[in-house]
Design a protein around this motif. Structure first.
Motif, mmCIF file in Angstrom:
data_model
loop_
_atom_site.group_PDB
_atom_site.id
_atom_site.type_symbol
_atom_site.label_atom_id
_atom_site.label_comp_id
_atom_site.label_asym_id
_atom_site.label_seq_id
_atom_site.Cartn_x
_atom_site.Cartn_y
_atom_site.Cartn_z
ATOM 1 N N TYR A 124 -7.391 44.346 65.402
ATOM 2 C CA TYR A 124 -8.834 44.425 65.586
ATOM 3 C C TYR A 124 -9.338 45.732 66.194
ATOM 4 O O TYR A 124 -10.535 46.009 66.135
ATOM 5 N N LEU A 125 -8.451 46.524 66.778
ATOM 6 C CA LEU A 125 -8.884 47.785 67.354
ATOM 7 C C LEU A 125 -9.457 48.686 66.259
ATOM 8 O O LEU A 125 -8.895 48.818 65.192
ATOM 9 N N GLY A 126 -10.564 49.319 66.575
ATOM 10 C CA GLY A 126 -11.203 50.195 65.598
ATOM 11 C C GLY A 126 -12.349 49.532 64.864
ATOM 12 O O GLY A 126 -13.231 50.206 64.338
ATOM 13 N N ASP B 197 -18.113 45.039 66.218
ATOM 14 C CA ASP B 197 -18.226 43.586 66.358
ATOM 15 C C ASP B 197 -18.327 42.900 64.997
ATOM 16 O O ASP B 197 -17.689 41.874 64.746
ATOM 17 N N ARG B 198 -19.133 43.489 64.127
ATOM 18 C CA ARG B 198 -19.320 42.906 62.802
ATOM 19 C C ARG B 198 -17.985 42.845 62.052
ATOM 20 O O ARG B 198 -17.610 41.826 61.468
ATOM 21 N N GLY B 199 -17.238 43.950 62.102
ATOM 22 C CA GLY B 199 -15.956 43.997 61.424
ATOM 23 C C GLY B 199 -14.946 43.026 62.000
ATOM 24 O O GLY B 199 -14.143 42.433 61.267
ATOM 25 N N CYS B 200 -14.969 42.850 63.332
ATOM 26 C CA CYS B 200 -14.048 41.903 63.974
ATOM 27 C C CYS B 200 -14.253 40.491 63.449
ATOM 28 O O CYS B 200 -13.288 39.794 63.089
ATOM 29 N N PHE B 201 -15.505 40.059 63.415
ATOM 30 C CA PHE B 201 -15.757 38.690 62.971
ATOM 31 C C PHE B 201 -15.523 38.526 61.478
ATOM 32 O O PHE B 201 -14.998 37.486 61.028
ATOM 33 N N MET B 202 -15.843 39.528 60.695
ATOM 34 C CA MET B 202 -15.572 39.448 59.263
ATOM 35 C C MET B 202 -14.067 39.359 59.004
ATOM 36 O O MET B 202 -13.615 38.598 58.144
ATOM 37 N N LEU C 84 -22.740 35.114 66.201
ATOM 38 C CA LEU C 84 -21.448 35.454 66.790
ATOM 39 C C LEU C 84 -21.522 36.765 67.566
ATOM 40 O O LEU C 84 -20.987 36.873 68.680
ATOM 41 N N ILE C 85 -22.168 37.769 66.982
ATOM 42 C CA ILE C 85 -22.266 39.076 67.630
ATOM 43 C C ILE C 85 -23.040 38.970 68.938
ATOM 44 O O ILE C 85 -22.647 39.553 69.959
ATOM 45 N N SER D 167 -22.547 55.756 66.892
ATOM 46 C CA SER D 167 -22.196 54.400 67.318
ATOM 47 C C SER D 167 -22.070 53.473 66.111
ATOM 48 O O SER D 167 -22.208 53.900 64.964
ATOM 49 N N ALA D 168 -21.829 52.194 66.397
ATOM 50 C CA ALA D 168 -21.663 51.209 65.325
ATOM 51 C C ALA D 168 -22.873 51.167 64.398
ATOM 52 O O ALA D 168 -22.732 50.915 63.193
ATOM 53 N N GLU D 169 -24.044 51.409 64.963
ATOM 54 C CA GLU D 169 -25.265 51.340 64.152
ATOM 55 C C GLU D 169 -25.390 52.487 63.160
ATOM 56 O O GLU D 169 -26.222 52.426 62.238
ATOM 57 N N ASP D 170 -24.575 53.524 63.321
ATOM 58 C CA ASP D 170 -24.735 54.737 62.526
ATOM 59 C C ASP D 170 -23.804 54.834 61.323
ATOM 60 O O ASP D 170 -23.887 55.805 60.562
ATOM 61 N N VAL D 171 -22.886 53.886 61.166
ATOM 62 C CA VAL D 171 -21.904 53.980 60.095
ATOM 63 C C VAL D 171 -21.855 52.695 59.271
ATOM 64 O O VAL D 171 -22.190 51.615 59.759
ATOM 65 N N GLN D 172 -21.416 52.849 58.041
ATOM 66 C CA GLN D 172 -21.201 51.703 57.163
ATOM 67 C C GLN D 172 -19.740 51.261 57.180
ATOM 68 O O GLN D 172 -19.439 50.093 56.962
ATOM 69 N N ARG D 173 -18.850 52.205 57.446
ATOM 70 C CA ARG D 173 -17.414 51.933 57.388
ATOM 71 C C ARG D 173 -16.781 52.339 58.713
ATOM 72 O O ARG D 173 -16.958 53.464 59.170
#
Length: 223
Positions: free
Chosen positions: A43-45, A48-53, A71-72, A136-142
């Motif tokens: 899960y590192l990297g 939050d969205r990616g962790c739950f997905m 969840l987030i 931050s997380a809000e700035d990337v799609q991947r």
């Protein structure tokens, strides 16, 4: 001109254990069992969205947007509670960052953390003025290991990759920085020394204490 892209969790603030505990608590509430070793391995990297997905995918469950948002938010509430009770910076990070800034090195944060988490810690640590900007997380799609965040960080610095280094603590983060063309200094905050050594990082440190910016893996020449 030189630049440094700092990861955040495990590099500036030693809070990966809080993210781990918060995620595992929410997953348990939703009937999913993930242990700490799996968190640090898989899960590192992720943001939050990616962790739950990732967790829902491993469990062969379907995750819709409404549940994902719930969840987030639940994880965020637990994380904020934990960080309020125990905000710990990585040893030596304040003078190390301050010295880089005073030397004229451009600095950015490139992280899968949320922007409000990053700005809060930088303000509390007295380091906000040292950073040129935040990806931050809000700035990337991947998310990492994809290099999107680091490529945006380099654009924010306005410098070529050969003039910059990244500071990371996770294997996905190291791979992302390398894919963006940077050398990488790794910290043993989230992975053991032997595990990281096997990946041949350019520099491997326990923390920033007794370290100086000249020890970062700068290239001797740039183009």
């Amino acid at each position: 001109m030189r630049g440094v892209c700092f990861d955040f969790n495990g590099v500036i603030v030693d809070d990966e254990r809080h993210h781990c505990a918060a995620l595992l608590e929410v997953l348990k509430d939703w009937g999913l069992s993930v242990d700490e070793a799996t968190y640090y391995r898989e899960y590192l990297g992720f943001d939050d969205r990616g962790c739950f997905m990732h967790a829902w995918s491993r469990a062969n469950r379907t995750l819709d947007t409404r549940v994902l948002d719930t969840l987030i938010e639940a994880k965020g509430q637990i994380y904020r509670r934990l960080i309020s009770a125990d905000l710990t910076l990585v040893p030596g990070v304040q003078p190390f960052v301050r010295t880089l800034h005073e030397q004229g090195t451009r600095l950015v944060v490139v992280s899968a953390a949320r922007r409000d988490e990053i700005t809060h810690v930088l303000d509390v640590a007295g380091l906000a003025d040292c950073f040129h900007g935040i990806i931050s997380a809000e700035d990337v799609q991947r998310t990492k290991p994809d290099p999107e965040g680091y490529l945006k960080g380099l654009a924010l610095l306005g410098l070529p990759a050969v003039n910059c280094v990244a500071v990371e603590d996770s294997l996905p983060g190291m791979r992302a920085a390398r894919a963006a063309g940077m050398r990488v200094a790794m910290l043993t905050t989230s992975h053991g020394h032997d595990e990281l050594s096997a990946e041949s990082p350019d520099v491997l440190w326990t923390h920033f204490e007794h370290r100086i910016p000249e020890e970062l893996p700068w290239r001797s020449t740039s183009s």
